[in-house]
Scaffold this motif. Structure first.
Motif, PDB file in Angstrom:
ATOM      1  N   GLY A   2       0.790  -1.212   0.000  1.00  0.00           N
ATOM      2  CA  GLY A   2       0.000   0.000   0.000  1.00  0.00           C
ATOM      3  C   GLY A   2       0.830   1.273   0.000  1.00  0.00           C
ATOM      4  O   GLY A   2       0.308   2.348  -0.199  1.00  0.00           O
ATOM      5  N   GLU A   6       1.119   6.014  -6.835  1.00  0.00           N
ATOM      6  CA  GLU A   6       0.172   5.697  -7.907  1.00  0.00           C
ATOM      7  C   GLU A   6       0.828   5.799  -9.285  1.00  0.00           C
ATOM      8  O   GLU A   6       0.404   5.156 -10.235  1.00  0.00           O
ATOM      9  N   ASP A  22      -0.280  -0.385 -10.425  1.00  0.00           N
ATOM     10  CA  ASP A  22      -1.481  -1.085  -9.987  1.00  0.00           C
ATOM     11  C   ASP A  22      -1.090  -2.300  -9.159  1.00  0.00           C
ATOM     12  O   ASP A  22      -0.354  -3.160  -9.624  1.00  0.00           O
ATOM     13  N   THR A  23      -1.574  -2.332  -7.927  1.00  0.00           N
ATOM     14  CA  THR A  23      -1.371  -3.518  -7.082  1.00  0.00           C
ATOM     15  C   THR A  23      -2.708  -4.149  -6.721  1.00  0.00           C
ATOM     16  O   THR A  23      -2.754  -5.124  -5.980  1.00  0.00           O
ATOM     17  N   GLU A  24      -3.787  -3.582  -7.247  1.00  0.00           N
ATOM     18  CA  GLU A  24      -5.133  -4.064  -6.922  1.00  0.00           C
ATOM     19  C   GLU A  24      -5.603  -5.068  -7.978  1.00  0.00           C
ATOM     20  O   GLU A  24      -6.611  -4.865  -8.636  1.00  0.00           O
ATOM     21  N   ASN A  25      -4.855  -6.138  -8.144  1.00  0.00           N
ATOM     22  CA  ASN A  25      -5.253  -7.165  -9.104  1.00  0.00           C
ATOM     23  C   ASN A  25      -5.324  -8.507  -8.384  1.00  0.00           C
ATOM     24  O   ASN A  25      -4.888  -8.637  -7.247  1.00  0.00           O
ATOM     25  N   ARG A  26      -5.863  -9.480  -9.042  1.00  0.00           N
ATOM     26  CA  ARG A  26      -6.107 -10.778  -8.398  1.00  0.00           C
ATOM     27  C   ARG A  26      -4.825 -11.468  -7.943  1.00  0.00           C
ATOM     28  O   ARG A  26      -4.812 -12.153  -6.932  1.00  0.00           O
ATOM     29  N   ARG A  28      -2.138  -9.957  -6.966  1.00  0.00           N
ATOM     30  CA  ARG A  28      -1.454  -9.044  -6.040  1.00  0.00           C
ATOM     31  C   ARG A  28      -0.020  -8.763  -6.495  1.00  0.00           C
ATOM     32  O   ARG A  28       0.894  -8.614  -5.699  1.00  0.00           O
ATOM     33  N   GLU A  31       1.766  -4.170 -11.205  1.00  0.00           N
ATOM     34  CA  GLU A  31       1.667  -3.959 -12.647  1.00  0.00           C
ATOM     35  C   GLU A  31       1.906  -2.486 -12.929  1.00  0.00           C
ATOM     36  O   GLU A  31       1.404  -1.619 -12.220  1.00  0.00           O
TER      37      GLU A  31
END
Length: 133
Positions: A2, A6, A22-26, A28, A31
């Protein structure tokens, strides 16, 4: 994860490639999606492909450009101050350690360089004094 920003700016010679992190992917995984290229010299921001940049994207990129320009300007001054230190070391070397052959090798080039620098500095100082008075 976290704590990651961004946006990530991969610095290159004339600017940067901007990525959205992006770290909010399935999975984890981190990206990094390239969203734009930035030219630091002219401030041009080119979105990647057909992408539309949001107002937030543009604001973050413009803030990075302003900060990057400040950093580069500070580095320029630091480089010059290091050159002053180095000239002092050259002076000490010439006075205490240099052989006649070494002095013969560098004297003309160094004198021309210093004359050129002095000419530019005196002219620029005269321009500043003329503009202020």
């Amino acid at each position: 994860m976290g704590d990651l920003p961004e946006y990530y700016f991969r610095v290159k010679e004339n600017g940067a490639t901007v990525f959205r992190v992006d770290t909010e992917n399935r999975q984890r995984r981190i990206e990094m999606d390239p969203i734009a290229n930035v030219n630091i010299r002219n401030g041009e921001i080119k979105p990647q492909g057909d992408r539309e940049l949001s107002a937030t994207d543009r604001a973050e990129i413009e803030a990075w450009i302003a900060h990057r320009r400040e950093v580069l300007a500070q580095r320029d001054v630091d480089d010059i101050l290091r050159a002053v230190d180095h000239l002092n070391l050259v002076t000490q070397w010439a006075q205490s350690k240099a052989t006649d052959a070494q002095l013969e090798e560098i004297t003309d080039t160094l004198l021309l360089t210093m004359h050129d620098l002095r000419t530019v500095l005196v002219r620029k100082k005269a321009e500043r004094l003329g503009a202020g008075g």
